[in-house]
Design a protein around this motif. Structure first.
Motif, PDB file in Angstrom:
ATOM      1  N   ALA A  41      40.552 -72.985 -13.537  1.00 10.10           N
ATOM      2  CA  ALA A  41      41.911 -73.511 -13.360  1.00 10.10           C
ATOM      3  C   ALA A  41      42.807 -73.100 -14.528  1.00 10.10           C
ATOM      4  CB  ALA A  41      41.878 -75.026 -13.218  1.00 10.10           C
ATOM      5  N   LEU A  42      42.269 -73.106 -15.741  1.00  7.62           N
ATOM      6  CA  LEU A  42      43.052 -72.691 -16.909  1.00  7.62           C
ATOM      7  C   LEU A  42      43.372 -71.194 -16.885  1.00  7.62           C
ATOM      8  CD1 LEU A  42      41.269 -74.708 -19.740  1.00  7.62           C
ATOM      9  CD2 LEU A  42      43.588 -75.050 -18.876  1.00  7.62           C
ATOM     10  N   LEU A  43      42.478 -70.398 -16.307  1.00  4.09           N
ATOM     11  CA  LEU A  43      42.678 -68.945 -16.245  1.00  4.09           C
ATOM     12  C   LEU A  43      43.550 -68.512 -15.072  1.00  4.09           C
ATOM     13  CD1 LEU A  43      39.072 -67.699 -17.059  1.00  4.09           C
ATOM     14  CD2 LEU A  43      41.065 -67.671 -18.570  1.00  4.09           C
ATOM     15  N   ALA A  44      43.770 -69.403 -14.123  1.00  2.50           N
ATOM     16  CA  ALA A  44      44.498 -69.049 -12.903  1.00  2.50           C
ATOM     17  C   ALA A  44      45.859 -68.440 -13.219  1.00  2.50           C
ATOM     18  CB  ALA A  44      44.651 -70.274 -12.019  1.00  2.50           C
ATOM     19  N   HIS A  45      46.086 -67.276 -12.650  1.00  3.80           N
ATOM     20  CA  HIS A  45      47.352 -66.548 -12.739  1.00  3.80           C
ATOM     21  C   HIS A  45      47.748 -66.182 -14.169  1.00  3.80           C
ATOM     22  CE1 HIS A  45      47.581 -67.351  -8.535  1.00  3.80           C
ATOM     23  NE2 HIS A  45      47.458 -68.650  -8.764  1.00  3.80           N
ATOM     24  N   ARG A  46      46.781 -66.100 -15.037  1.00  6.16           N
ATOM     25  CA  ARG A  46      47.009 -65.623 -16.406  1.00  6.16           C
ATOM     26  C   ARG A  46      46.649 -64.144 -16.463  1.00  6.16           C
ATOM     27  NH1 ARG A  46      49.512 -69.846 -18.990  1.00  6.16           N
ATOM     28  NH2 ARG A  46      48.357 -71.741 -18.649  1.00  6.16           N
ATOM     29  N   THR A  47      47.368 -63.400 -17.271  1.00  2.72           N
ATOM     30  CA  THR A  47      47.075 -61.991 -17.474  1.00  2.72           C
ATOM     31  C   THR A  47      46.177 -61.863 -18.697  1.00  2.72           C
ATOM     32  OG1 THR A  47      49.214 -61.401 -16.554  1.00  2.72           O
ATOM     33  CG2 THR A  47      48.091 -59.719 -17.830  1.00  2.72           C
ATOM     34  N   LEU A  48      45.046 -61.212 -18.502  1.00  2.38           N
ATOM     35  CA  LEU A  48      44.058 -61.044 -19.566  1.00  2.38           C
ATOM     36  C   LEU A  48      43.889 -59.560 -19.866  1.00  2.38           C
ATOM     37  CD1 LEU A  48      41.515 -63.456 -17.892  1.00  2.38           C
ATOM     38  CD2 LEU A  48      43.145 -64.039 -19.669  1.00  2.38           C
TER      39      LEU A  48
END
Length: 91
Positions: A41-48
């Motif tokens: 959930a924290l990584l959702a839709h984040r650019t890595l």
């Protein structure tokens, strides 16, 4: 231990997207089953971004629909992890 400069120069000519596809395939197979739902959930839709400094390689990806997906465009990332190839192998 760093890659020799000529090797890094040669690798820098490789396109990033195929490498990002390979990386997310590995992440989805090996890492994703280990991640708790709250982390996803924290990584959702984040650019890595993963940067292999001495190899001059950059892999961009995101997490969407509870899966890692490769990104072709190098945009600003929310999180960048950068190290030498040797350091990544030691992980």
């Amino acid at each position: 231990m760093l890659l020799p400069e000529p090797v890094g120069a040669m690798l820098s000519w490789l396109r990033a997207y195929p490498g990002s596809m390979l990386l997310v395939g590995l992440l989805n197979r090996l890492l994703l089953p280990q991640l708790p739902a709250d982390v996803l959930a924290l990584l959702a839709h984040r650019t890595l971004r993963i940067e292999v400094r001495d190899a001059r390689l950059t892999f961009d990806f995101s997490c969407a629909n509870n899966r890692f997906v490769a990104l072709s465009a190098a945009r600003a990332s929310d999180l960048t992890i950068s190290a030498s190839a040797h350091d990544f192998l030691r992980l």
